[in-house]
Design a protein around this motif. Structure first.
Motif, PDB file in Angstrom:
ATOM      1  N   LYS A   1      20.444  38.233  53.151  1.00  0.00           N
ATOM      2  CA  LYS A   1      20.583  37.597  54.473  1.00  0.00           C
ATOM      3  C   LYS A   1      20.521  36.074  54.377  1.00  0.00           C
ATOM      4  O   LYS A   1      21.266  35.365  55.065  1.00  0.00           O
TER       5      LYS A   1
ATOM      6  N   LYS B   1      17.667  24.257  56.419  1.00  0.00           N
ATOM      7  CA  LYS B   1      18.209  24.398  57.779  1.00  0.00           C
ATOM      8  C   LYS B   1      18.298  25.872  58.185  1.00  0.00           C
ATOM      9  O   LYS B   1      18.053  26.234  59.321  1.00  0.00           O
ATOM     10  N   VAL B   2      18.675  26.737  57.233  1.00  0.00           N
ATOM     11  CA  VAL B   2      18.843  28.164  57.563  1.00  0.00           C
ATOM     12  C   VAL B   2      17.605  28.984  57.213  1.00  0.00           C
ATOM     13  O   VAL B   2      17.464  30.121  57.676  1.00  0.00           O
TER      14      VAL B   2
ATOM     15  N   GLU C   1      20.390  21.877  53.094  1.00  0.00           N
ATOM     16  CA  GLU C   1      21.123  22.953  53.775  1.00  0.00           C
ATOM     17  C   GLU C   1      20.347  24.279  53.752  1.00  0.00           C
ATOM     18  O   GLU C   1      20.379  25.036  54.717  1.00  0.00           O
TER      19      GLU C   1
ATOM     20  N   GLU D   1      23.802  34.805  53.097  1.00  0.00           N
ATOM     21  CA  GLU D   1      24.839  34.947  54.130  1.00  0.00           C
ATOM     22  C   GLU D   1      24.717  33.839  55.180  1.00  0.00           C
ATOM     23  O   GLU D   1      25.724  33.280  55.617  1.00  0.00           O
ATOM     24  N   ARG D   2      23.481  33.519  55.582  1.00  0.00           N
ATOM     25  CA  ARG D   2      23.278  32.439  56.562  1.00  0.00           C
ATOM     26  C   ARG D   2      23.744  31.098  55.994  1.00  0.00           C
ATOM     27  O   ARG D   2      24.334  30.285  56.701  1.00  0.00           O
ATOM     28  N   LEU D   3      23.481  30.904  54.700  1.00  0.00           N
ATOM     29  CA  LEU D   3      23.909  29.674  54.038  1.00  0.00           C
ATOM     30  C   LEU D   3      25.440  29.577  54.037  1.00  0.00           C
ATOM     31  O   LEU D   3      26.009  28.523  54.345  1.00  0.00           O
ATOM     32  N   LYS D   4      26.099  30.684  53.727  1.00  0.00           N
ATOM     33  CA  LYS D   4      27.566  30.700  53.704  1.00  0.00           C
ATOM     34  C   LYS D   4      28.155  30.419  55.089  1.00  0.00           C
ATOM     35  O   LYS D   4      29.155  29.727  55.231  1.00  0.00           O
ATOM     36  N   GLU D   5      27.514  30.966  56.111  1.00  0.00           N
ATOM     37  CA  GLU D   5      28.048  30.850  57.475  1.00  0.00           C
ATOM     38  C   GLU D   5      27.760  29.491  58.116  1.00  0.00           C
ATOM     39  O   GLU D   5      28.582  28.959  58.870  1.00  0.00           O
ATOM     40  N   ASN D   6      26.591  28.918  57.835  1.00  0.00           N
ATOM     41  CA  ASN D   6      26.136  27.755  58.606  1.00  0.00           C
ATOM     42  C   ASN D   6      26.087  26.428  57.856  1.00  0.00           C
ATOM     43  O   ASN D   6      26.102  25.370  58.483  1.00  0.00           O
ATOM     44  N   ALA D   7      26.016  26.485  56.535  1.00  0.00           N
ATOM     45  CA  ALA D   7      25.853  25.229  55.784  1.00  0.00           C
ATOM     46  C   ALA D   7      27.115  24.378  55.875  1.00  0.00           C
ATOM     47  O   ALA D   7      28.231  24.898  55.900  1.00  0.00           O
ATOM     48  N   LYS D   8      26.915  23.072  55.936  1.00  0.00           N
ATOM     49  CA  LYS D   8      28.036  22.126  56.004  1.00  0.00           C
ATOM     50  C   LYS D   8      28.044  21.279  54.729  1.00  0.00           C
ATOM     51  O   LYS D   8      27.118  20.515  54.483  1.00  0.00           O
TER      52      LYS D   8
END
Length: 464
Positions: free
Chosen positions: A387, A455-456, A452, A390-397
């Motif tokens: 999880k 952040k998640v 990053e 996955e959050r890193l892939k979806e939200n990181a910039k």
């Protein structure tokens, strides 16, 4: 009376193999049931025999016996290969033309662990195929044949050694220190290398399932300290280390530098490309950025794969690769060898290359290098590692990055380095790796990645 679902732990059915604590989660009963499941699948695939071997762990003989009993109950024959390195078991599936085999091995896990690495009808089992075995057992979808399968003991070691001795040729004599960590590869490797013309200085080359000296895992730097000391104090030119079941290779230079497997992969790939321009070279997502330009500048095709020996084998088959290297130390030759991971064979190919130079360490020192971290880990609760990534892939910039690769976790590439985060398939951790051209770039990339991740996952216990 407990149901099979209550007595068998799903936790031992891992991504690449079955692995658990002996007599707790991995019992003789479980091994027998797995054997029956494999035998049932073998019947459906018209496989008449399955090769079975084991490493040097104390629990190996009885777990192997239980597994073979289950296979034979399902009406399928067994070739008992005995106590051999896992690659010799893989070799037996080619030599005996079964395409099917099980290595009873705990690899580099602690002494109270054991496990099963499985292949059936030329396919290495992983992921859903391993979960399917669990489902077959708990749903009692197991075949019990009227007549049990035949049993035969087969010694394939002479054929394995002859195949290598006829294939690999050294250009000059060389002295090497071999540290087997009391794993199963020790006696065979010493015999083979000696016959090849190597003067072997053995270190912990007797098989001892207690592993009394250090753990047989060359990917951990502390396990290479004994090897470094002997190299420093003696006249050997190179140091070689194997893991517990002999399918991974560690390499140390005369002056104590560890040549990590992604740099080993460049050496081997360069050697293959010198004879076969256009060869396809596979590497996993954890490997150095240097490997692609190294391969492509020599006329090769470079393909990145997900991590895991089973997944690498599948990728090799898909792209018809001549070679693959994995950061964990699994090395796969498919040019003059049948394409399975074999630390012992890889060490002979290493010595073949090194003996062409008057200074055996020169070819290793000449390999491109970078500033990098070892494998770092963020501990998580069970399942939380997936999880988090996955959050890193979806939200990181990462707007400042050149490329973002998501085939296995997230690998972010900058012009001067990379960062990787992927969920481990075997333990509840997020695996991290960083590499850069300079220490300053490494620090910048780590800071950027840390920013990053937090952040998640604000509570993440970061190891850097």
């Amino acid at each position: 009376m407990k149901t099979m679902a209550e007595t068998i732990s799903r936790s031992i059915f891992k991504a690449y193999d079955i692995r658990g604590i002996v007599d707790k989660t991995l019992t003789e009963e479980v091994c027998e049931k797995v054997g029956m499941a494999l035998g049932t699948l073998a019947q459906k695939k018209n496989v008449s025999h399955i090769c079975v071997g084991r490493d040097g762990r104390l629990s190996g003989p009885r777990l192997q016996a239980a597994l073979m009993k289950g296979i034979r109950k399902a009406g399928v024959g067994v070739y008992d290969i005995g106590a051999v390195p896992t690659p010799v078991l893989y070799f037996s599936t080619v030599y005996l033309k079964t395409g099917s085999g099980v290595a009873v091995t705990g690899s580099h896990n602690p002494p109270d662990y054991n496990g099963l690495k499985m292949m059936l009808a030329d396919e290495t089992l992983y992921g859903p195929a391993i979960q399917h075995i669990y489902e077959m057992i708990v749903n009692n979808e197991l075949c019990t044949a009227e007549k049990e399968g035949p049993y035969e003991q087969v010694d394939v070691v002479p054929a394995y050694m002859e195949k290598i001795l006829s294939d690999v040729k050294l250009s000059r004599p060389i002295k090497a220190v071999v540290d087997a960590g009391n794993g199963i590869a020790g006696p065979l490797a010493v015999d083979l290398l000696t016959r090849l013309g190597v003067e072997v200085q053995g270190l912990f080359t007797n098989v001892d399932g207690h592993f009394p000296n250090h753990h047989p895992d060359p990917s951990k730097l502390e396990n290479l300290e004994d090897l470094k000391k002997v190299l420093r104090e003696g006249d050997a030119e190179i140091g070689i280390a194997y893991d517990g079941d002999g399918d991974r290779l560690g390499v140390v230079t005369k002056d104590g530098e560890v040549i990590f497997p992604d740099r080993q992969a460049m050496l081997f790939a360069g050697d293959i490309l010198a004879h076969k321009p256009g060869a396809v070279i596979v590497h996993d997502v954890k490997c150095t950025r240097n490997i692609r330009p190294y391969v492509e500048s020599r006329g090769g095709v470079c393909v990145m794969s997900r991590t895991g020996h089973s997944l690498i084998k599948a990728k090799m088959k898909e792209v018809n690769a001549d070679f693959a290297g994995e950061m964990s130390g699994h090395i796969f030759f498919h040019d003059r060898w049948p394409g399975f991971d074999d630390g012992v064979y890889a060490s002979t190919r290493l010595l073949e290359i090194l003996t062409r130079s008057a200074d055996a360490n020169a070819p290793l020192k000449a390999l491109p290098n970078a500033v990098s971290t070892p494998e770092l880990q963020i501990p998580t609760e069970e399942g939380e590692n997936v999880k988090l990534v996955e959050r890193l892939k979806e939200n990181a910039k990462f707007d400042d990055a050149q490329d973002i690769i998501t085939i296995d976790g997230i690998r972010v590439e900058w012009k001067d380095g990379f960062a990787l985060a992927r969920p481990s398939n075997t333990t509840p951790v997020v695996v991290l790796r960083f590499e850069a051209d300079t220490p300053e770039a490494l620090a910048r990339i780590q800071d950027r990645f840390k920013e990053e991740i937090l952040k998640v996952a604000p509570d993440a216990k970061l190891p850097f």
